[in-house]
Design a protein around this motif. Sequence first.
Motif, mmCIF file in Angstrom:
data_model
loop_
_atom_site.group_PDB
_atom_site.id
_atom_site.type_symbol
_atom_site.label_atom_id
_atom_site.label_comp_id
_atom_site.label_asym_id
_atom_site.label_seq_id
_atom_site.Cartn_x
_atom_site.Cartn_y
_atom_site.Cartn_z
ATOM 1 N N GLY A 7 0.527 -0.625 -0.222
ATOM 2 C CA GLY A 7 -0.363 -0.204 -0.189
ATOM 3 C C GLY A 7 0.975 1.396 -0.377
ATOM 4 N N GLY A 8 0.975 2.017 -1.554
ATOM 5 C CA GLY A 8 1.027 3.399 -0.828
ATOM 6 C C GLY A 8 0.935 4.201 -1.465
ATOM 7 N N GLY A 9 -0.017 4.295 0.503
ATOM 8 C CA GLY A 9 -0.829 5.389 0.656
ATOM 9 C C GLY A 9 -0.048 6.353 2.199
ATOM 10 N N PRO A 10 -0.680 7.390 2.529
ATOM 11 C CA PRO A 10 0.144 8.131 3.182
ATOM 12 C C PRO A 10 1.179 7.793 4.337
ATOM 13 N N SER A 11 -0.215 6.156 5.055
ATOM 14 C CA SER A 11 1.039 5.564 5.703
ATOM 15 C C SER A 11 2.523 4.816 5.665
ATOM 16 N N GLY A 12 2.006 4.436 4.146
ATOM 17 C CA GLY A 12 2.620 3.548 3.750
ATOM 18 C C GLY A 12 4.084 3.600 3.103
ATOM 19 N N VAL A 28 8.093 -0.735 -1.421
ATOM 20 C CA VAL A 28 6.333 -1.085 -1.479
ATOM 21 C C VAL A 28 5.615 -0.853 -2.472
ATOM 22 N N PHE A 29 5.028 -1.992 -2.619
ATOM 23 C CA PHE A 29 3.881 -2.161 -3.717
ATOM 24 C C PHE A 29 2.409 -1.770 -3.653
ATOM 25 N N GLU A 30 1.822 -0.874 -4.820
ATOM 26 C CA GLU A 30 0.571 0.329 -4.712
ATOM 27 C C GLU A 30 0.254 -0.069 -6.376
ATOM 28 N N ARG A 31 -0.595 -0.400 -6.060
ATOM 29 C CA ARG A 31 -1.952 -1.643 -7.078
ATOM 30 C C ARG A 31 -1.989 -0.182 -8.173
ATOM 31 N N ASN A 32 -2.029 1.295 -8.049
ATOM 32 C CA ASN A 32 -2.705 1.908 -8.713
ATOM 33 C C ASN A 32 -1.571 2.971 -9.434
ATOM 34 N N ALA A 33 -1.797 3.693 -10.699
ATOM 35 C CA ALA A 33 -0.541 3.804 -11.191
ATOM 36 C C ALA A 33 -0.047 5.271 -10.163
ATOM 37 N N ARG A 116 0.972 -3.048 -9.178
ATOM 38 C CA ARG A 116 1.514 -3.987 -8.438
ATOM 39 C C ARG A 116 0.962 -4.156 -7.254
ATOM 40 N N GLU A 117 -0.865 -5.521 -7.626
ATOM 41 C CA GLU A 117 -1.337 -5.188 -6.390
ATOM 42 C C GLU A 117 -1.067 -6.571 -6.455
ATOM 43 N N VAL A 118 -0.378 -6.891 -4.913
ATOM 44 C CA VAL A 118 -0.274 -8.070 -4.125
ATOM 45 C C VAL A 118 -1.333 -8.905 -3.660
ATOM 46 N N LEU A 258 -0.338 -4.188 10.712
ATOM 47 C CA LEU A 258 -1.458 -3.121 10.221
ATOM 48 C C LEU A 258 -0.491 -2.083 10.580
ATOM 49 N N LEU A 259 -1.252 -1.001 9.843
ATOM 50 C CA LEU A 259 -0.552 0.082 9.374
ATOM 51 C C LEU A 259 -1.995 1.363 9.542
ATOM 52 N N GLY A 260 -1.795 2.667 9.689
ATOM 53 C CA GLY A 260 -3.509 3.521 8.937
ATOM 54 C C GLY A 260 -4.327 3.282 8.839
ATOM 55 N N HIS A 267 -13.105 9.210 12.021
ATOM 56 C CA HIS A 267 -14.253 9.697 10.674
ATOM 57 C C HIS A 267 -13.652 10.920 10.216
ATOM 58 N N PHE A 268 -14.373 11.310 9.114
ATOM 59 C CA PHE A 268 -13.507 12.236 8.406
ATOM 60 C C PHE A 268 -14.086 13.892 9.210
ATOM 61 N N SER A 269 -15.378 13.170 9.861
ATOM 62 C CA SER A 269 -15.794 14.890 9.991
ATOM 63 C C SER A 269 -14.903 15.772 11.133
ATOM 64 N N GLY A 273 -8.280 11.151 9.960
ATOM 65 C CA GLY A 273 -7.224 9.904 8.524
ATOM 66 C C GLY A 273 -5.965 9.950 8.350
ATOM 67 N N THR A 274 -5.475 11.051 8.084
ATOM 68 C CA THR A 274 -3.817 10.984 7.368
ATOM 69 C C THR A 274 -3.271 11.863 8.789
ATOM 70 N N LYS A 275 -3.927 12.055 9.583
ATOM 71 C CA LYS A 275 -2.579 12.160 10.641
ATOM 72 C C LYS A 275 -1.711 11.031 11.659
ATOM 73 N N LEU A 276 -3.421 10.121 11.850
ATOM 74 C CA LEU A 276 -3.175 9.230 12.078
ATOM 75 C C LEU A 276 -2.737 8.479 11.741
ATOM 76 N N ALA A 277 -2.958 8.394 10.537
ATOM 77 C CA ALA A 277 -1.928 7.495 8.977
ATOM 78 C C ALA A 277 -0.212 7.516 9.723
ATOM 79 N N LEU A 278 0.162 8.961 9.419
ATOM 80 C CA LEU A 278 1.602 9.182 9.599
ATOM 81 C C LEU A 278 1.899 9.509 11.196
HETATM 82 C C1 LIG Z 1 -14.427 10.660 2.573
HETATM 83 C C2 LIG Z 1 -13.639 11.495 3.200
HETATM 84 C C3 LIG Z 1 -13.116 12.448 4.053
HETATM 85 C C4 LIG Z 1 -11.612 12.188 4.316
HETATM 86 N N1 LIG Z 1 -10.674 13.581 5.116
HETATM 87 C C5 LIG Z 1 -10.196 13.461 5.496
HETATM 88 C C6 LIG Z 1 -9.379 14.657 5.810
HETATM 89 O O1 LIG Z 1 -10.147 15.642 6.124
HETATM 90 N N2 LIG Z 1 -8.128 14.883 6.481
HETATM 91 C C7 LIG Z 1 -7.424 13.721 6.949
HETATM 92 O O2 LIG Z 1 -6.416 13.870 7.248
HETATM 93 N N3 LIG Z 1 -7.868 12.146 6.560
HETATM 94 C C8 LIG Z 1 -8.846 12.429 6.443
HETATM 95 N N4 LIG Z 1 -9.338 11.078 5.417
HETATM 96 C C9 LIG Z 1 -8.492 9.605 5.786
HETATM 97 C C10 LIG Z 1 -7.855 9.318 4.703
HETATM 98 O O3 LIG Z 1 -8.020 9.989 3.440
HETATM 99 C C11 LIG Z 1 -7.292 8.470 5.437
HETATM 100 O O4 LIG Z 1 -7.286 8.101 6.494
HETATM 101 C C12 LIG Z 1 -5.781 8.082 5.030
HETATM 102 O O5 LIG Z 1 -5.769 8.329 4.002
HETATM 103 C C13 LIG Z 1 -4.947 6.565 5.464
HETATM 104 O O6 LIG Z 1 -3.875 6.723 4.467
HETATM 105 P P1 LIG Z 1 -3.300 5.011 4.460
HETATM 106 O O7 LIG Z 1 -2.193 4.865 4.078
HETATM 107 O O8 LIG Z 1 -3.459 3.909 5.522
HETATM 108 O O9 LIG Z 1 -4.434 4.383 3.224
HETATM 109 P P2 LIG Z 1 -4.878 4.542 2.037
HETATM 110 O O10 LIG Z 1 -4.836 5.993 1.470
HETATM 111 O O11 LIG Z 1 -6.181 4.060 2.144
HETATM 112 O O12 LIG Z 1 -4.083 3.977 1.223
HETATM 113 C C14 LIG Z 1 -3.635 2.306 1.182
HETATM 114 C C15 LIG Z 1 -2.711 2.839 -0.134
HETATM 115 O O13 LIG Z 1 -3.314 0.985 -0.470
HETATM 116 C C16 LIG Z 1 -3.561 0.689 -1.595
HETATM 117 N N5 LIG Z 1 -3.379 -1.280 -1.772
HETATM 118 C C17 LIG Z 1 -5.161 -1.552 -1.102
HETATM 119 N N6 LIG Z 1 -4.955 -2.874 -1.838
HETATM 120 C C18 LIG Z 1 -3.237 -3.000 -2.239
HETATM 121 C C19 LIG Z 1 -3.159 -4.369 -2.513
HETATM 122 N N7 LIG Z 1 -3.929 -5.997 -2.396
HETATM 123 N N8 LIG Z 1 -1.891 -4.009 -3.252
HETATM 124 C C20 LIG Z 1 -1.185 -2.769 -3.639
HETATM 125 N N9 LIG Z 1 -1.848 -1.883 -3.427
HETATM 126 C C21 LIG Z 1 -3.200 -2.026 -2.197
HETATM 127 C C22 LIG Z 1 -4.670 1.297 -2.517
HETATM 128 O O14 LIG Z 1 -4.539 1.689 -4.130
HETATM 129 C C23 LIG Z 1 -4.208 3.001 -1.823
HETATM 130 O O15 LIG Z 1 -2.717 3.131 -2.620
HETATM 131 C C24 LIG Z 1 -10.862 11.353 4.688
HETATM 132 C C25 LIG Z 1 -11.573 9.907 4.007
HETATM 133 C C26 LIG Z 1 -12.350 10.195 4.260
HETATM 134 C C27 LIG Z 1 -13.102 8.768 3.382
#
Ligand SMILES: Cc1cc2nc3c(=O)[nH]c(=O)nc-3n(C[C@H](O)[C@H](O)[C@H](O)COP(=O)(O)OP(=O)(O)OC[C@H]3O[C@@H](n4cnc5c(N)ncnc54)[C@H](O)[C@@H]3O)c2cc1C
Length: 372
Positions: A7-12, A28-33, A116-118, A258-260, A267-269, A273-278
């Motif tokens: 997962g190449g989101g903020p936490s990963g 890092v393995f990220e399924r999206n482009a 690269r989807e795992v 597990l992370l993030g 909840h987004f309100s 979410g991103t803060k906790l992930a980082l």
């Molecule tokens: C409507 C909404 C509003 C939000 N607003 C805020 C906000 O204002 N502030 C804030 O801090 N947070 C906000 N968030 C939350 C925030 O988007 C998430 O909490 C944050 O992105 C979590 O990061 P993450 O890296 O854990 O997961 P994600 O960002 O979900 O990243 C996970 C990654 O893993 C990849 N992945 C999944 N499965 C696989 C697989 N099998 N193989 C390879 N790759 C894979 C995905 O493509 C994705 O890129 C909001 C969320 C929502 C839904």
Amino acid sequence: MKIAVIGGGPSGLYFAILMRLEGHEVEVFERNARDATFGWGVVFSDRTLRSLAEPDLETHRLLVEQLRTWENVDIVHRGQLISVAGNRFSGIARIALLQVLQNRASELGVAVHFEREVSDPLEISADLIVGADGVNSLVRSRLAEHFEPSLEQGNNRYIWYGTAQPFGGLTLTFRSAPEGLFMAHSYKYSQGLSTFIVEVDEPTWRNIEHLEENASRSLLERVFAADLGGHRLLSNLSRWIRFTVVRNRRWFHRNVVLLGDALRTAHFSIGSGTKLALEDSIALREAFRAHPRVEDALPAFEATRRSQVAEYQAVSELSRHWFENARHLMHLEPLPFAYEAMTRSSRVDDSSLARRDPAFVAAYREYLARGR
Ligand SMILES: Cc1cc2nc3c(=O)[nH]c(=O)nc-3n(C[C@H](O)[C@H](O)[C@H](O)COP(=O)(O)OP(=O)(O)OC[C@H]3O[C@@H](n4cnc5c(N)ncnc54)[C@H](O)[C@@H]3O)c2cc1C
């Protein structure tokens, strides 16, 4: 140590950066482009931003360059806007945040594999495997018997749009219409764009669930016409969904952690979410600094981070429930309604609100003294 992050989101990406800085070999393995993302902007508090300076000053510097900052929370009820000062937040486009993290990771020598989807995390060979694969985590479900996750669906439906309307602060807008109650969370996060999340409760949802995406977007543009200033709602694969509250009884199994959002959601309100992930990433890096062996670091991570996460999740749940029950407060006048909205979670109470905006609290006390 060889580390594989799924997962190449903020936490990963952030964890990959921090561990690479410690000298480890990280993939890092990220399924999206590379340039794919969902959604629009995310928010950070000032405190979150400050906490990113120590772990990697360069990432912090790159992020700060891209932020849009505001001071106030605006609450719109019965067409009246009440502005509450002293709430400093910053917004950034999710894509911009990911680009900063992707570029920094590559520059440091992290091998980031896009598209690269795992399919089976257990087939990966590494000393440490990190499940940073988001709310619908495959790692979590593949090892569910060990993590024992609980997934709870919120009652409200929400949809995440963008708009060119520049909101002045974090704006919570409540509009009643024949179909029911519509609640928008909006904030500016770039030069020309704002996030615009609309939330509806169950009775409202029953009146609109039959609408196609275009029809429901047109309805929302009509309901929020006065707030959108003639701007359209912009879709990015936007669809109505329910918020999933993720918890896990155990946070790691052998060398898999597990992370993030895979670990827990907020909840987004409360915009956390991103803060906790980082912060998860920082906490896991700290655990490895104190305990270099995987079998010691993962229990240490869980032991130190669990109570902080539980605290945030409790605040998040209060806020989620408040929005789920907001229709029962619609009879309130704008000022007491704004006060209720500001103090909806245990995070902000009367005295902290009085420190942030003395004039707002004074006006509210005067309203109470007048006998409403
Ligand atoms: C409507 C909404 C509003 C939000 N607003 C805020 C906000 O204002 N502030 C804030 O801090 N947070 C906000 N968030 C939350 C925030 O988007 C998430 O909490 C944050 O992105 C979590 O990061 P993450 O890296 O854990 O997961 P994600 O960002 O979900 O990243 C996970 C990654 O893993 C990849 N992945 C999944 N499965 C696989 C697989 N099998 N193989 C390879 N790759 C894979 C995905 O493509 C994705 O890129 C909001 C969320 C929502 C839904």
